[in-house]
Design a protein around this motif. Structure first.
Motif, PDB file in Angstrom:
ATOM      1  N   ARG A 275       0.853  -1.203   0.000  1.00 34.35           N
ATOM      2  CA  ARG A 275       0.000   0.000   0.000  1.00 34.35           C
ATOM      3  C   ARG A 275       0.881   1.243   0.000  1.00 34.35           C
ATOM      4  N   LEU A 276       0.612   2.143  -0.930  1.00 35.27           N
ATOM      5  CA  LEU A 276       1.326   3.422  -0.976  1.00 35.27           C
ATOM      6  C   LEU A 276       0.380   4.530  -0.529  1.00 35.27           C
ATOM      7  N   SER A 277       0.926   5.495   0.236  1.00 32.13           N
ATOM      8  CA  SER A 277       0.138   6.688   0.606  1.00 32.13           C
ATOM      9  C   SER A 277       0.227   7.688  -0.527  1.00 32.13           C
ATOM     10  N   PHE A 278      -0.905   8.256  -0.897  1.00 30.75           N
ATOM     11  CA  PHE A 278      -0.886   9.328  -1.885  1.00 30.75           C
ATOM     12  C   PHE A 278      -1.033  10.673  -1.175  1.00 30.75           C
ATOM     13  N   PHE A 279      -0.053  11.566  -1.419  1.00 31.05           N
ATOM     14  CA  PHE A 279      -0.089  12.905  -0.823  1.00 31.05           C
ATOM     15  C   PHE A 279      -0.336  13.945  -1.905  1.00 31.05           C
ATOM     16  N   CYS A 280      -1.389  14.752  -1.696  1.00 30.95           N
ATOM     17  CA  CYS A 280      -1.635  15.850  -2.631  1.00 30.95           C
ATOM     18  C   CYS A 280      -0.942  17.116  -2.125  1.00 30.95           C
ATOM     19  N   MET A 281      -0.035  16.962  -1.166  1.00 27.74           N
ATOM     20  CA  MET A 281       0.701  18.101  -0.614  1.00 27.74           C
ATOM     21  C   MET A 281       2.165  18.029  -1.035  1.00 27.74           C
ATOM     22  N   CYS A 282       2.910  19.119  -0.773  1.00 23.13           N
ATOM     23  CA  CYS A 282       4.322  19.089  -1.146  1.00 23.13           C
ATOM     24  C   CYS A 282       5.139  18.420  -0.038  1.00 23.13           C
ATOM     25  N   ALA A 283       6.329  17.974  -0.411  1.00 26.01           N
ATOM     26  CA  ALA A 283       7.196  17.294   0.555  1.00 26.01           C
ATOM     27  C   ALA A 283       7.646  18.261   1.647  1.00 26.01           C
ATOM     28  N   PHE A 284       7.850  19.541   1.285  1.00 27.24           N
ATOM     29  CA  PHE A 284       8.288  20.528   2.274  1.00 27.24           C
ATOM     30  C   PHE A 284       7.295  20.608   3.435  1.00 27.24           C
ATOM     31  N   SER A 285       6.008  20.761   3.123  1.00 30.80           N
ATOM     32  CA  SER A 285       5.020  20.929   4.200  1.00 30.80           C
ATOM     33  C   SER A 285       4.868  19.628   4.984  1.00 30.80           C
ATOM     34  N   ILE A 286       4.902  18.509   4.298  1.00 35.59           N
ATOM     35  CA  ILE A 286       4.739  17.220   4.991  1.00 35.59           C
ATOM     36  C   ILE A 286       5.934  16.958   5.908  1.00 35.59           C
ATOM     37  N   LEU A 287       7.132  17.288   5.420  1.00 47.38           N
ATOM     38  CA  LEU A 287       8.324  17.063   6.254  1.00 47.38           C
ATOM     39  C   LEU A 287       8.323  18.014   7.458  1.00 47.38           C
ATOM     40  N   CYS A 288       7.987  19.283   7.219  1.00 46.40           N
ATOM     41  CA  CYS A 288       7.931  20.238   8.346  1.00 46.40           C
ATOM     42  C   CYS A 288       6.960  19.734   9.401  1.00 46.40           C
ATOM     43  N   GLN A 289       5.762  19.343   8.974  1.00 41.51           N
ATOM     44  CA  GLN A 289       4.744  18.881   9.926  1.00 41.51           C
ATOM     45  C   GLN A 289       5.224  17.628  10.668  1.00 41.51           C
ATOM     46  N   HIS A 290       5.830  16.729   9.919  1.00 42.30           N
ATOM     47  CA  HIS A 290       6.325  15.481  10.519  1.00 42.30           C
ATOM     48  C   HIS A 290       7.402  15.783  11.569  1.00 42.30           C
ATOM     49  N   ASN A 291       8.311  16.684  11.224  1.00 38.07           N
ATOM     50  CA  ASN A 291       9.389  17.019  12.168  1.00 38.07           C
ATOM     51  C   ASN A 291       8.852  17.756  13.399  1.00 38.07           C
ATOM     52  N   LEU A 292       7.887  18.625  13.202  1.00 35.68           N
ATOM     53  CA  LEU A 292       7.298  19.326  14.354  1.00 35.68           C
ATOM     54  C   LEU A 292       6.734  18.308  15.336  1.00 35.68           C
ATOM     55  N   GLU A 293       6.112  17.247  14.786  1.00 38.34           N
ATOM     56  CA  GLU A 293       5.488  16.250  15.655  1.00 38.34           C
ATOM     57  C   GLU A 293       6.523  15.315  16.266  1.00 38.34           C
ATOM     58  N   ARG A 294       7.449  14.803  15.434  1.00 37.08           N
ATOM     59  CA  ARG A 294       8.351  13.772  15.992  1.00 37.08           C
ATOM     60  C   ARG A 294       9.370  14.362  16.960  1.00 37.08           C
ATOM     61  N   PHE A 295       9.697  15.647  16.803  1.00 40.75           N
ATOM     62  CA  PHE A 295      10.638  16.279  17.749  1.00 40.75           C
ATOM     63  C   PHE A 295       9.900  17.096  18.824  1.00 40.75           C
ATOM     64  N   HIS A 296       8.572  16.975  18.873  1.00 36.47           N
ATOM     65  CA  HIS A 296       7.741  17.643  19.895  1.00 36.47           C
ATOM     66  C   HIS A 296       8.088  19.133  19.996  1.00 36.47           C
ATOM     67  N   ALA A 297       8.119  19.783  18.840  1.00 35.70           N
ATOM     68  CA  ALA A 297       8.592  21.168  18.796  1.00 35.70           C
ATOM     69  C   ALA A 297       7.718  22.136  19.585  1.00 35.70           C
ATOM     70  N   PHE A 298       6.449  21.788  19.781  1.00 33.40           N
ATOM     71  CA  PHE A 298       5.558  22.713  20.498  1.00 33.40           C
ATOM     72  C   PHE A 298       5.411  22.345  21.978  1.00 33.40           C
ATOM     73  N   ALA A 299       6.160  21.345  22.420  1.00 36.91           N
ATOM     74  CA  ALA A 299       6.040  20.934  23.835  1.00 36.91           C
ATOM     75  C   ALA A 299       6.414  22.108  24.728  1.00 36.91           C
ATOM     76  N   GLY A 300       5.561  22.402  25.688  1.00 35.45           N
ATOM     77  CA  GLY A 300       5.841  23.481  26.640  1.00 35.45           C
ATOM     78  C   GLY A 300       5.565  24.862  26.088  1.00 35.45           C
ATOM     79  N   VAL A 301       5.156  24.964  24.828  1.00 36.44           N
ATOM     80  CA  VAL A 301       4.844  26.283  24.261  1.00 36.44           C
ATOM     81  C   VAL A 301       3.359  26.543  24.492  1.00 36.44           C
ATOM     82  N   GLU A 302       3.073  27.454  25.409  1.00 37.60           N
ATOM     83  CA  GLU A 302       1.684  27.707  25.812  1.00 37.60           C
ATOM     84  C   GLU A 302       0.903  28.445  24.725  1.00 37.60           C
TER      85      GLU A 302
END
Ligand code: UDP
Length: 508
Positions: A155-182
């Motif tokens: 099974r392949l995922s189809f993304f109608c978005m660009c790699a830049f936005s998907i990678l940014c979002q993925h990194n924000l989540e996996r590195f918990h970039a918003f942790a502690g940011v009220e």
């Protein structure tokens, strides 16, 4: 089940071959921004010799039937199979999905109804040769993990978005970039990007279905994330030369193969397919006041590069006072424009009267399309010179294909990151300065962007200054690269061929 069940025929790409071809089963989403590029990708794969079966509920199929029929008639091995929804089983009101937009309160039951299609789709596919070799599913259909597992195929995922936005979002989540940011409006640096400092707020990049106070959506978001992590690979509607480090970055972060196959709208600009460009995504309910021929006649009378195209895509519906403010800004700019107002009939009397009066004042200089516009046709006309966009990725990529600089006006989802891609990474856009999402607002702001800001941004993009010229040169260079990518020898062309080869039946 009603379906177009014509037997699979040999396509152009495999004429004369005795080998069995790859058979991709596409499971798209109903939203036009997801559906249109998924279908274009299926048609491109079919052009290169694969068989493609697109499965969808009738309301979704209706939006792309014309396009798929035209491709079939030109000899492509592609079929569109409808699976009716079991409304009662999902607690969805009968026919709720046939409206132009599904009401937010029915969304979850709609997704449930679509997920219930797994068993009938699997039965259908098992009963007919050739057996599928790969499921390509919109990332929003996480239940396809079970469909693919049941069939025993990747099974392949189809993304109608660009790699830049998907990678940014993925990194924000996996590195918990918003942790502690009220404060959800406090900017943080996106972690894990090696060559660029990108700053974004949680409000602008909360993650898909996140940050909305509906608990069921959080659970669906988790399910989607699991399905994304378990995919056997990813197909992006982008091209490698546009964002090589981000495509590679996402492949590395997920540890999975990435195929960039875009811009897929260029499928319609090859010989024999051009007739479908005007009707891409147009549903049965969409009856624009001006058809494609009317738009073209109007554009034919304008100078090259002089017309601004204004559209916020298929979902976004600006607030009434914002519509008026935008209209006044366009008028004040003095530039010719084509302005698409989706669901114009849904606005109150005051807005409708404003649109009529504006149209009379700018007669000959401004065209208002009240409904679905033949966007790709308009953008590729020589008279088009710029695009005011909500930054949906399809629109952004279509602007790039047409070599048009953009005025960026993001509203939600990946659109803020796409704006950064246009303005900061590619240098082809001017922002109107929206800082927070404009839908699901706790306190609705009636006017976010003033008429003077609209006017200034339009003048900046359409004007003749040095920076405006540089923007134009940059986007035209990207347009040339986009075309090269889908031609023989190009990166997207090679990736499509690789997909077709890699997912051939194993006993070939
Ligand atoms: N589109 C169109 N006519 C319209 C509105 C949209 O053809 O009046 C097409 C547009 O060309 C693009 C898609 O619909 O291919 C919209 O996708 P995008 O990602 O830009 O935005 P979304 O609608 O998903 O917010």
């Amino acid at each position: 089940m009603t379906s177009q069940e014509q037997p699979a025929t040999l396509g152009r790409g495999d004429a004369g071959s005795t080998k069995a071809a790859a058979h991709f089963v596409f499971v798209p989403l109903n939203e036009q921004g997801h559906l249109i590029p998924a279908v274009d990708t299926a048609l491109l794969l079919a052009t290169h010799g694969a068989l493609c079966t697109i499965v969808a509920p009738p309301s979704t199929a209706a939006r792309v039937r014309h396009t798929v029929d035209a491709a079939r008639h030109s000899g492509l091995p592609v079929r569109l199979v409808e699976f009716p929804l079991d409304y009662a089983a999902a607690g969805l009101p009968e026919g709720a999905d046939h409206a132009d937009r599904i009401e937010p309160r029915y969304m979850m039951s709609y997704y449930r109804a679509v997920a219930l299609l797994r068993a009938p789709i699997e039965r259908y596919l098992r009963a007919r040769a050739p057996y599928p070799t790969c499921v390509v599913s919109d990332f929003f259909n996480p239940w396809t993990t079970e469909l693919a597992a049941g069939l025993g195929v990747p099974r392949l995922s189809f993304f109608c978005m660009c790699a830049f936005s998907i990678l940014c979002q993925h990194n924000l989540e996996r590195f918990h970039a918003f942790a502690g940011v009220e404060d959800s409006n406090e900017p943080v640096v996106v972690p894990g990007l090696e060559t660029r400092r990108v700053v974004v707020t949680r409000a602008q990049a909360p993650g898909f279905l996140r940050g909305i106070p509906i608990p069921e959506w959080e659970a669906l978001a988790d399910y989607i994330e699991r399905a994304r992590a378990e995919a056997d690979g990813v197909i992006f509607n982008t091209f490698l030369e546009l964002e090589p480090e981000y495509a590679a970055g996402y492949a590395a972060a997920r540890g999975m193969k990435v195929w960039t196959v875009g811009p897929v709208s260029l499928y319609h600009q090859q010989a024999g397919a051009a007739a479908t460009l005007a009707s891409r995504g147009k549903g049965n309910n969409d009856t624009p006041a001006v058809d494609a021929a009317g738009c073209l006649r109007w554009l034919d009378g304008r100078d090259p590069g002089s017309v601004l195209y204004v559209s916020f895509g298929s979902i976004v519906q600006p607030e009434p006072k914002q519509v008026v403010e935008l209209g006044l800004g366009l008028e004040a700019s003095g530039h010719p424009f084509v302005w698409v107002v989706r669901n114009a009939g849904g606005y109150d009397e005051a807005v409708r009267a404003f649109l009529d009066e504006l149209e009379a004042r700018v007669a000959g200089r401004g065209l208002i399309v009240r409904g679905w516009a033949p966007q790709a046709v308009i953008l590729s006309h020589a008279a088009a010179g710029g695009f005011v966009t909500h930054c949906g990725w399809n629109s952004m990529l279509e602007a790039i294909v047409a070599g048009l600089p953009v005025v960026t006006w993001p509203h939600f989802a990946d659109q803020f990151l796409n704006e950064k891609m246009a303005v900061e990474v590619l240098g082809i856009g001017v922002s109107v300065g929206v800082k927070e999402p404009l839908i699901y607002q706790a306190v609705k702001k009636e006017i976010v962007v003033g008429r003077d800001v609209v006017e200034a941004a339009v003048r900046s993009v359409m004007g003749g200054g040095e920076e405006a010229e540089r923007r134009r040169r940059r986007v035209r260079a990207l347009a040339a690269k986009a075309r090269a990518a889908v031609q023989e020898g190009g990166s997207s062309h090679a990736n499509l061929l690789d997909l077709v080869k890699r997912f051939e039946p194993r006993d070939n």
